[in-house]
Structure formats: C-alpha cells, structure tokens
Design an enzyme around this catalytic site. Sequence first.
Site, PDB file in Angstrom:
ATOM      1  N   SER A  28       0.857  -1.199   0.000  1.00 29.92           N
ATOM      2  CA  SER A  28       0.000   0.000   0.000  1.00 29.92           C
ATOM      3  C   SER A  28       0.885   1.238   0.000  1.00 29.92           C
ATOM      4  CB  SER A  28      -0.856   0.004   1.266  1.00 29.92           C
ATOM      5  OG  SER A  28      -1.506   1.252   1.416  1.00 29.92           O
TER       6      SER A  28
ATOM      7  N   TYR B 289      -1.246  -0.824  10.853  1.00 29.54           N
ATOM      8  CA  TYR B 289      -1.254  -1.257   9.443  1.00 29.54           C
ATOM      9  C   TYR B 289      -0.012  -0.782   8.678  1.00 29.54           C
ATOM     10  CZ  TYR B 289      -3.449  -1.501   4.685  1.00 29.54           C
ATOM     11  OH  TYR B 289      -3.762  -1.756   3.375  1.00 29.54           O
TER      12      TYR B 289
END
Length: 256
Positions: free
Chosen positions: A143, A156
């Site tokens: 990401s 995350y």
Amino acid sequence: MTMNVPVRDWRGRRVWLIGGSSGIGAALAEALHARGAEVALSARPSPRLDGLVERTSALAVPCDVTEHGALEGSAAVLREAWNGVDHVFYLAAHYVPMRGYELDLDQVRASVETNLLGAYASVAAALPLLEGRAGASLVLVASVAGYRGLPTAVAYGPTKAALINLAETLYLDLEPRGIGVHLVNPGFVRTPLTDRNDFAMPALIEPEDAAEGILAGLARGRFAIAFPRRFTAWMSLLRHLPDRLYFPLVHKATGL
Ligand SMILES: NC(=O)c1ccc[n+]([C@@H]2O[C@H](COP(=O)([O-])OP(=O)(O)OC[C@H]3O[C@@H](n4cnc5c(N)ncnc54)[C@H](OP(=O)(O)O)[C@@H]3O)[C@@H](O)[C@H]2O)c1
C-alpha cells in the site's frame, strides 16, 4: 523498463489468489477468469468465498494465513490438482485504524500476523510450486500507506512498509532464478477493508479498476505498480520530502 516477464495472455495460466474472497482479490478473480486463467482462491471459509468460487469456476483452497501450516496444506492441494502454479498474489490483510496513543496489541499482532507473517508463509509455500514454470511470478499487494508514517496507521502502516521491503528483497533473490516479483501499492479502493474509514477518501476507485490497474502493470512487466496515478504520484512525491516539510504537511492535509 521491463523488469519482469510481461503477462499479456492469461489463457490457461494458473493463478493462486491468497486473500481473494472480497475487494481487490475478488475483482481480480473475476477479471482473470474472464481472460481465461484458471483461478485458485484462498481466504477463511465463508459463503462469500463459496459464491465467488462458483462464479469464477475456481479451485477453493480455504485457509487462515495466520495458522501455522495452513498455507502448506493449500499448496499441497494445488500441487495435487495442478502440479504447479504460474502466478501467486498475496492480498490478505487485517486493517484497524489506530493512533499511536491508543495501542491495542491484540490488533497489532493480528495485523503483523496477517499482513506480514502470512506473506512470508505464502512465499515459502508458493516457491516450490512456482519453480521451473516459464514466466512465473509472485505479486505482493502492499500500500502507499507503507511509504512513510501516517496518522491512524500505527498497526497497518509498518506491516505495509515491511512488505515493500520484502518485495524488493525477493526481487533481488528470485528474479535471477526465473521467478518474477511485482509490488502493488494501491491508493484508496472501495472494499470491505476501507468501509471502516470515517473520512472522505481522496481519489477513491472501485475494485474492478484496481484489478485492471494490476493487470496493466503485469502486462508491462513492471516491478512497482501504483494507482490511481492522480493520488499515488503525490504519495511518491511526499516519500522524498525532507522530514521538516513532510510532518507539518501531513498534519495539515489530514487534520490529525
Ligand atoms: N482497499 C484499499 O484502499 C487498499 C489500499 C491499499 C492497499 N490495499 C491492500 O489490498 C489488499 C486487498 O485489500 P482489500 O481492500 O481488497 O480488502 P478486503 O476486501 O478486506 O480483502 C482482504 C482479503 O483478505 C482475506 N483475509 C483476511 N484475513 C485473512 C486470514 N487471516 N486468512 C486468510 N485470508 C484472510 C479476506 O478474506 P476473509 O476475511 O474472508 O478471510 C479477503 O479475501 C490488502 O493487502 C490491502 O492491504 C487495499
């Protein structure tokens, strides 16, 4: 520059999607099935997985990536059924927005186990299946949240930063041995994962667009695949800003 063998014709290619029951993985399953690939799907058992397996005529290899040995079991099923795999995508992820002053260690552990250790276990299980297959490749979905520190990403973000490093390291080690490695860094995509975000997500795209972005990157043999460019280009720029500019800008842009 072409860094991996480009994949333009998916007919008859055998593809294992790990974390493929919803969102980007599900869209990829549909897109690959439509292009004539044979698809195998892993996620935890659910009616959602069953429905997608039926729609895409996929091979179901359900497993929990955080369970020791589960991926080896799925790999054994694939070896028996297909005698090898051409492409393996790692998409499984656990996402809980969290600030650095409210650490929930159980959620941090779940993030690390799913997003990072699950990726290692998948690579270990997949490599023997990929070895010796012409044009074989491994695709890790990280990401842009892994580029630099971001507020609410304390659980995350570090897992995605590690995945970026893992993909680079694997490329160096595996590409000379005939296994390509791709790193995918999406911006915001409308999926069950981002449904929990309570802010307006800039440049939000649909999972079908994300799947097309990934397949377009593979068709060009890219190592790093990031989309949509109107968002990820800014994130790439921020990646290179000096700290004294980066931190105030992020505070200002996010209001956090
Ligand atoms: N959506 C975005 O904006 C965005 C942006 C950047 C990167 N990404 C990345 O893109 C990938 C796909 O995300 P998505 O947005 O499509 O999310 P999603 O719809 O929530 O999909 C995640 C997939 O992972 C599976 N999964 C989660 N925990 C698992 C476990 N323990 N064992 C096996 N499978 C597990 C889920 O299935 P079950 O829960 O049913 O097992 C599901 O199939 C992720 O790596 C995510 O970090 C997404």
